[in-house]
Design an enzyme around this catalytic site. Structure first.
Site, PDB file in Angstrom:
ATOM      1  N   HIS A 439       0.004   2.093   4.275  1.00 19.18           N
ATOM      2  CA  HIS A 439       0.461   0.935   3.496  1.00 19.18           C
ATOM      3  C   HIS A 439       1.855   1.208   2.912  1.00 19.18           C
ATOM      4  CE1 HIS A 439      -0.128  -2.438   0.505  1.00 19.18           C
ATOM      5  NE2 HIS A 439       0.763  -1.697  -0.143  1.00 19.18           N
ATOM      6  N   GLU A 440       2.007   2.346   2.220  1.00 14.30           N
ATOM      7  CA  GLU A 440       3.305   2.662   1.595  1.00 14.30           C
ATOM      8  C   GLU A 440       4.390   2.874   2.650  1.00 14.30           C
ATOM      9  OE1 GLU A 440       3.643   2.129  -1.383  1.00 14.30           O
ATOM     10  OE2 GLU A 440       1.601   2.282  -2.177  1.00 14.30           O
ATOM     11  N   HIS A 443       6.003  -0.310   3.756  1.00 11.89           N
ATOM     12  CA  HIS A 443       6.907  -0.966   2.805  1.00 11.89           C
ATOM     13  C   HIS A 443       8.376  -0.748   3.199  1.00 11.89           C
ATOM     14  CE1 HIS A 443       3.972  -2.572   0.264  1.00 11.89           C
ATOM     15  NE2 HIS A 443       3.723  -1.543  -0.521  1.00 11.89           N
ATOM     16  N   GLU A 488       2.783  -7.789   0.948  1.00 10.04           N
ATOM     17  CA  GLU A 488       1.654  -6.901   0.661  1.00 10.04           C
ATOM     18  C   GLU A 488       0.568  -7.039   1.734  1.00 10.04           C
ATOM     19  OE1 GLU A 488       1.110  -4.463  -1.587  1.00 10.04           O
ATOM     20  OE2 GLU A 488       3.209  -4.717  -2.157  1.00 10.04           O
ATOM     21  N   ASP A 492      -1.060  -4.189   4.054  1.00  9.81           N
ATOM     22  CA  ASP A 492      -2.519  -3.963   4.040  1.00  9.81           C
ATOM     23  C   ASP A 492      -3.112  -3.967   5.450  1.00  9.81           C
ATOM     24  OD1 ASP A 492      -2.792  -3.665   1.302  1.00  9.81           O
ATOM     25  OD2 ASP A 492      -3.236  -5.772   0.934  1.00  9.81           O
TER      26      ASP A 492
END
Length: 528
Positions: A439-440, A443, A488, A492
Site C-alpha cells: 500500500h505505502e 503511494h 487510497e 488498497d
C-alpha cells in the site's frame, strides 16, 4: 547518569503523587514571583513586556502570541528554517458559538469556578476591576486576526519568506531579534536571518493589538495565563481538576467528555514527549530483534520484485514510463523498525548530558526538560534537514510514504501480532503487514492516476481502469465517493494484489509453509 536513568527518574517523579500533592502550588508560585507574578495587586515587580515574553519563550517553551519552531524550509527542502505561526489557543474562537454574549457568560462562569487557577495560586478572585474580563476580550481579538488555513490556501499564501529585519518593520511591537535570540541561544542570529512565516497578516494584526493594549496589565496577565496553562499539568490534583473545569466552561458538553487519564498513562505520555529517543531504544530492543528486522526487509524486497512484475503487465503504461517507474521503485528509501541513530546509546546520552533530573520535584523536572527542548531547537537549526527525523515514534502502529524524501517508513510497532510474527505462516505475514507495505509503496505512483499525470500513457485504457475502481467502491452501499477516495482505494486494491503475488513468489523460493492448526483454513484463506 545515562539518558535511560534520567528517563526512569523522570517517570518515577511523575508517579510520586504523594510528594506532588504535598508541594501543591508552591513550585509554580515561586516561579511566577521570579517573572513578576500576576501583576494584579502589586504582587511582584512589573517587567517590560518584551522581557517577560523572552523569558517565557526562552526558559519555558511557552509561546503566548506566536509559535516558533524549526522545520524543513518550504523554499529549499534540504535545509531547516525558523518557522513562525499563530499560537494554539486554549479558548475556542467566539465564532464557534451562537451566543452573542459568549465572552461575558464565560467570564462570569470562570469567576464562579471553585478551582480557578487564580484561587489556587493565592491571588484574589477579583483583582483590579475586570482585569480577567479584559483578558478574555484580548484573546478574542487575537483570534479574530488569524487568517483561516482554507483562505490562505486559496490565496496561495501558506508561507511568506522574510527576514527578522522585515518582521521588525511589519510587526514592530515585538522585539523580534531578542525574542528569537532567547529561543535559539547560544546560536547568534542577525537581522538578515531567514524566516518562514505562515500567516503574515496575523503578525501585523498582533502587533497592532499589542500597541493598543500596551498600557493595560492585560498583556502580562495573558502571558502568565499561558505559562500556567503550559506548566499546570506538572502540578497537583487541584490543578488537574481546574483544567477539567476550565475545559467544561469553555467547551460545554464537549469539554465535559474530557476524562483524566490514568496516572501511569499520563506519566508515560509525559516521559515520551521529553525522552522519545530513549524510550524508542528501550522498546525496539524489547519488541523488534534483528531477526524480525531481517525478515521484514526480505518481505519488502519480495514485494518490490512483485511490483516490478506487475508494472510489466500494465496495458495502459508505455515502455518509457514503465522503465521510469521501475527506477522510481529502485530509488525508494526504505526505513523499517527505527531510525538508525536510536540504537547509538552514546549519541543519545550526549543529547541529555546537561539535563539534571531529580525524583524530588516533578514540576522542576518538567521545567528542566522544557529548557532542553529549547536547546535542541537551535541544534536542529544548525543541521541540514535529516531524513532520520521520522514523523512517528518507533512504537506507533502507523506506516507512511514521504513524498519529500521518496521514503517509506514502517515503525517497529507495526511488526507485532496480529500484523506480523516470526512464528506466523508466511500467508498471514504477507496478508497483513505485507499488504501495508505494498500500500505505502504504491503511494509513490499517485501522480500517474491524476489527470495529466502520465501524458505518454494510454489515457483511455487508464481511465477505463479508474472508472471500474470508482464503480466498485460506490457499489458497496456505504455512501462512498469513489472519485474522492480514489488514491487510497488504488493503494488498497493494488497493494492487496501485489502482496498476494509476492507471497506466491516467496513460496516458490522457501517451499515449506507453516500451518495454523485447528483453523481448518487453506494458505490462501489465511492470506485473505
Amino acid at each position: 547518569g545515562s539518558a535511560k536513568e534520567k528517563a526512569i527518574q523522570f517517570y518515577r517523579s511523575c508517579m510520586d503523587t504523594q510528594r506532588i500533592e504535598s508541594q501543591g502550588a508552591q513550585p509554580l508560585k515561586d516561579l511566577l514571583n521570579q517573572i513578576g507574578g500576576w501583576n494584579i495587586t502589586g504582587m511582584g515587580k512589573a517587567k517590560d513586556f518584551n522581557e517577560t515574553l523572552q523569558t517565557l519563550m526562552g526558559r519555558y517553551s511557552t509561546f503566548p502570541f506566536f509559535r516558533v519552531h524549526v522545520g524543513p524550509s518550504p523554499f529549499d527542502l534540504k535545509t531547516n528554517i525558523i518557522q513562525i505561526d499563530h499560537p494554539e489557543f486554549e479558548m475556542p474562537p467566539e465564532s464557534k458559538f451562537k451566543k452573542k454574549n459568549y465572552l461575558e457568560v464565560t467570564y462570569q462562569r470562570l469567576k464562579k469556578g471553585k478551582n480557578s487557577y487564580l484561587v489556587l495560586l493565592g491571588g484574589p478572585q477579583d483583582g483590579p476591576p475586570d482585569s480577567f474580563s479584559l483578558t478574555l476580550s484580548f484573546i478574542s481579538n487575537l483570534q479574530r486576526v488569524v487568517t483561516p488555513l482554507q483562505e490562505r490556501q486559496q490565496r496561495g499564501m501558506l508561507f511568506f519568506r522574510t527576514t527578522i529585519r522585515e518582521l521588525q518593520e511589519k510587526a514592530p511591537a515585538i522585539d523580534w531579534l531578542s525574542c528569537l535570540q532567547a529561543v535559539f541561544h547560544p546560536m547568534p542570529l542577525n537581522l538578515s536571518q531567514p524566516i518562514a512565516v505562515h500567516d503574515m497578516d496575523y503578525l501585523r494584526g498582533l502587533s497592532q493589538l499589542i500597541e493598543q493594549w500596551h498600557k493595560e496589565r492585560v498583556l502580562h496577565i495573558y502571558m502568565i495565563v499561558c505559562l500556567v496553562g503550559n506548566l499546570s499539568p506538572a502540578l497537583d490534583s487541584q490543578f488537574q481538576d481546574a483544567r477539567l473545569e476550565l475545559s467544561k466552561i469553555l467547551y460545554g458538553k464537549l469539554g465535559s467528555r474530557m476524562i483524566a487519564a490514568e496516572r501511569w498513562r499520563k506519566c508515560l505520555t509525559d516521559t515520551t514527549s521529553f525522552f522519545e529517543p530513549v524510550l524508542g531504544q528501550m522498546i525496539v530492543q524489547e519488541i523488534f530483534p534483528q531477526q524480525s528486522k531481517k525478515l521484514a526487509e526480505q518481505m519488502f524486497s519480495e514485494i518490490q520484485d512483485a511490483l516490478y512484475g506487475q508494472l510489466d503487465q500494465l496495458e495502459w503504461m508505455d515502455e518509457q514510463t514503465r522503465q521510469e517507474a521501475k527506477v522510481l521503485v529502485s530509488r525508494l528509501q526504505v526505513e523499517i523498525g527505527y531510525p538508525a541513530h536510536i540504537l547509538q546509546t552514546a549519541k543519545v546520552n550526549l543529547e541529555y548530558q546537561n539535563l539534571e533530573i531529580s525524583e524530588d520535584s516533578f514540576f522542576l523536572n518538567v521545567v528542566a526538560c522544557l529548557k532542553l527542548l529549547r536547546q535542541n531547537s537551535y541544534l536542529k537549526l544548525l543541521q541540514h534537514h535529516s531524513q532520520d527525523n521520522w514523523h512517528v515514534s518507533p512504537w506507533t502502529v502507523h506506516s507512511y510514504y514521504s513524498i519529500r524524501h521518496h521514503m517509506v517508513v514502517f515503525p517497529a510497532g507495526m511488526f507485532r501480532s496480529p500484523f506480523f510474527h516470526m512464528e506466523f505462516p508466511s500467508a498471514v505475514n504477507f496478508g497483513a503487514i505485507g499488504v501495508f507495505m505494498a500500500h505505502e509503496l504504491l503511494h509513490a505512483f499517485y501522480d500517474y492516476v491524476l489527470p495529466g499525470g502520465c501524458p505518454t500513457c494510454n489515457r483511455s485504457a487508464l481511465q477505463k481502469s479508474i472508472d471500474c475502481l470508482v464503480e466498485q467502491y460506490e457499489s458497496y452501499g456505504f455512501k462512498v465517493n469513489g472519485t474522492f477516495t480514489l488514491l487510497e482505494n488504488t493503494a488498497d486494491t493494488g497493494g492487496l494484489a501485489i502482496a498476494y503475488q509476492a507471497y506466491k513468489n516467496w513460496l516458490k523460493k522457501h517451499k515449506e509453509e507453516k500451518d495454523f492448526p485447528k483453523t481448518g483454513l487453506s494458505h490462501d484463506q489465511l492470506f485473505y
